[in-house]
Design a protein around this motif. Structure first.
Motif, short mmCIF file in Angstrom:
data_model
loop_
_atom_site.label_atom_id
_atom_site.label_comp_id
_atom_site.label_asym_id
_atom_site.label_seq_id
_atom_site.Cartn_x
_atom_site.Cartn_y
_atom_site.Cartn_z
N ASN A 36 0.77 -1.27 0.07
CA ASN A 36 -0.13 0.24 -0.08
C ASN A 36 0.77 1.29 0.00
O ASN A 36 2.02 1.26 0.50
CB ASN A 36 -0.86 0.10 1.35
CG ASN A 36 -1.96 -1.11 1.21
OD1 ASN A 36 -2.80 -1.07 0.61
ND2 ASN A 36 -1.78 -2.34 1.95
N GLU A 60 0.02 -5.74 5.04
CA GLU A 60 -1.35 -6.54 4.68
C GLU A 60 -0.44 -7.63 3.76
O GLU A 60 0.04 -7.77 2.92
CB GLU A 60 -1.95 -5.82 3.75
CG GLU A 60 -3.09 -6.38 2.86
CD GLU A 60 -3.73 -5.46 1.90
OE1 GLU A 60 -5.10 -5.63 1.97
OE2 GLU A 60 -3.11 -4.57 1.43
N VAL A 118 -7.28 -4.20 2.73
CA VAL A 118 -7.11 -2.79 3.03
C VAL A 118 -7.66 -1.81 1.91
O VAL A 118 -8.55 -0.96 2.13
CB VAL A 118 -5.81 -2.35 2.85
CG1 VAL A 118 -5.57 -0.75 2.82
CG2 VAL A 118 -4.68 -2.82 4.00
N SER A 119 -7.78 -2.16 0.63
CA SER A 119 -8.36 -1.38 -0.45
C SER A 119 -9.66 -1.43 -0.64
O SER A 119 -10.83 -0.59 -0.60
CB SER A 119 -7.89 -1.94 -1.91
OG SER A 119 -6.55 -1.80 -2.02
N ALA A 147 -4.56 0.66 -6.37
CA ALA A 147 -5.29 -0.17 -5.68
C ALA A 147 -6.58 0.05 -5.20
O ALA A 147 -7.48 -0.53 -5.39
CB ALA A 147 -4.10 -0.85 -4.52
N LEU A 148 -6.75 1.25 -4.40
CA LEU A 148 -7.84 1.76 -3.76
C LEU A 148 -9.05 2.10 -4.96
O LEU A 148 -9.99 1.82 -4.76
CB LEU A 148 -7.65 2.99 -2.98
CG LEU A 148 -8.83 3.62 -2.34
CD1 LEU A 148 -9.40 2.45 -1.50
CD2 LEU A 148 -8.61 4.69 -1.43
N LYS A 314 -3.15 -3.59 -7.41
CA LYS A 314 -2.03 -3.81 -5.84
C LYS A 314 -0.93 -4.27 -6.43
O LYS A 314 -0.66 -5.49 -7.06
CB LYS A 314 -3.07 -4.89 -5.19
CG LYS A 314 -2.31 -5.03 -3.67
CD LYS A 314 -2.44 -3.94 -2.79
CE LYS A 314 -3.69 -3.94 -2.14
NZ LYS A 314 -3.83 -2.88 -0.75
#
Ligand code: NDP
Length: 319
Positions: A36, A60, A118-119, A147-148, A314
């Motif tokens: 991340n 992560e 996380v995303s 990624a997000l 990601k």
């Protein structure tokens, strides 16, 4: 990492012994680590919290459980899980508290498992619990091929929202379009503010997911509709932004911060995200987008490529 500094200099592999799990912990054979932006900023010493050294990156990751400490229930040796331990993933083995484990669908590869929590949990909180996004509503997704960004586009679409995507290159916009973005606009298009406002019916966007910060923060306000909600999730520009409260007043704007780490400290918020995302994953409506994969020895390069905006999806490191 023993000190802050250029990534290639401060990120070094070290030989350790295989750690043993204590009570309440499990040992994972790490298979994939999702990287991340926060991992990168923690190494460069620019993250929200002060980096404590020695720092072992990898917040992560996914792997197979290969030893259980006393009292661990609900997980078994041989099971593939994801983990949100916050650090320590960039290794062949990691010992983590069992409470940081995240169950993943059996159909997921290790890379998909590491690309997921996380995303998707951040995107869910941004769109729903904090963002209060509604079906049919427009949402602006910045850094849309990241990624997000790729998680946000898919989740927004699955929740019935319409997406305007911003990213820095035509190739990145193509990724956003393939994932369901309704409108795509180059991040540096000189008319980006007008184009975004026009795309959302001329009135601006009701929900903005803000990840760039700095000078671009003002633009996020300019792109928002009257009564718009701006969710502040990131500061990829690493520049200071300024905010004039009277401007919020004039246009009835709401600015809300989101930090997954402090949200996840609340079991209810975690359960809400798991409950919201799990059925969409299970039905295949949303899928973690695995980007470039690097071996452990090239970790510094992987981190540098994220900083240089060269990656999409990601980034994964495989020990
Ligand atoms: P990404 O995979 O999205 O990579 C970062 C992207 O940011 C780049 O690809 C780039 O996309 C964009 N970007 C815009 N301006 C810059 C800049 N000046 N320098 C570098 N990149 C820039 O990373 P993540 O998905 O991990 O994170 C995206 C953002 O969301 C980050 O700001 C991160 O800190 C934040 N985040 C926050 C969380 C929270 O809990 N608050 C949780 C997860 C992520 P482009 O080239 O298209 O502009």
């Amino acid at each position: 990492v023993h000190e802050s500094g250029p990534l290639a200099e401060v990120m070094q592999l070290e030989q350790g012994s295989v750690p043993q799990p204590a009570a309440g912990e499990v040992r994972l054979k790490v298979e994939a680590v999702g990287i991340n932006f926060a991992d990168v900023l923690t190494v460069t010493g620019e993250y929200l919290t002060r980096t404590k050294y020695p720092y072992h990156p990898g917040m992560e990751f996914a792997g197979t459980i290969d030893a259980l400490g006393e009292g661990v229930q609900g997980f078994g040796v041989g099971q593939r899980v994801a983990c949100l331990a916050g650090r320590g993933g960039l290794a062949e083995y990691a010992v983590v508290p069992a409470v940081t484990l995240v169950p993943v669908p059996e159909s997921f590869s290790a890379a998909e498992a590491a690309a997921f929590p996380v995303s998707f949990f951040t995107a869910y909180h941004a769109l729903k619990t904090l963002g209060q996004g509604k079906e049919g509503e427009w949402v602006l997704v910045q850094a849309a091929a990241g990624a997000l960004g790729t998680a946000s586009i898919q989740l927004a679409r699955a929740l019935g929202m319409r997406v305007i995507a911003l990213a820095s290159t035509p190739e990145k916009l193509e990724i956003a379009k393939k994932l369901g973005a309704d409108v795509t606009i180059l991040q540096d298009d000189p008319e980006r503010v007008e184009k975004v406002r026009a795309a959302a019916g001329g009135k601006g966007v009701p929900l903005v997911l803000e990840v760039v910060g700095g000078k671009r923060f003002q633009e996020s306000l300019d792109m928002a509709a009257n009564r718009g909600r701006i969710i502040v999730i990131g500061n990829a520009s690493r520049e200071q932004a300024s905010l004039r409260p009277v401007e919020l007043m004039k246009r009835n704007l709401t600015v809300t911060g989101l930090w997954l780490t402090s949200l996840m400290a609340d079991a209810e918020a975690t359960a809400e995200a798991v409950k919201g995302v799990t059925p969409l994953i299970a039905s295949g409506q949303v899928k973690p987008q695995v980007g470039p994969v690097y071996p452990l020895e090239q970790s510094a390069q992987a981190f540098q490529d994220i900083l240089d905006r060269k990656t999409t999806g990601k980034v994964i490191i495989e020990p």
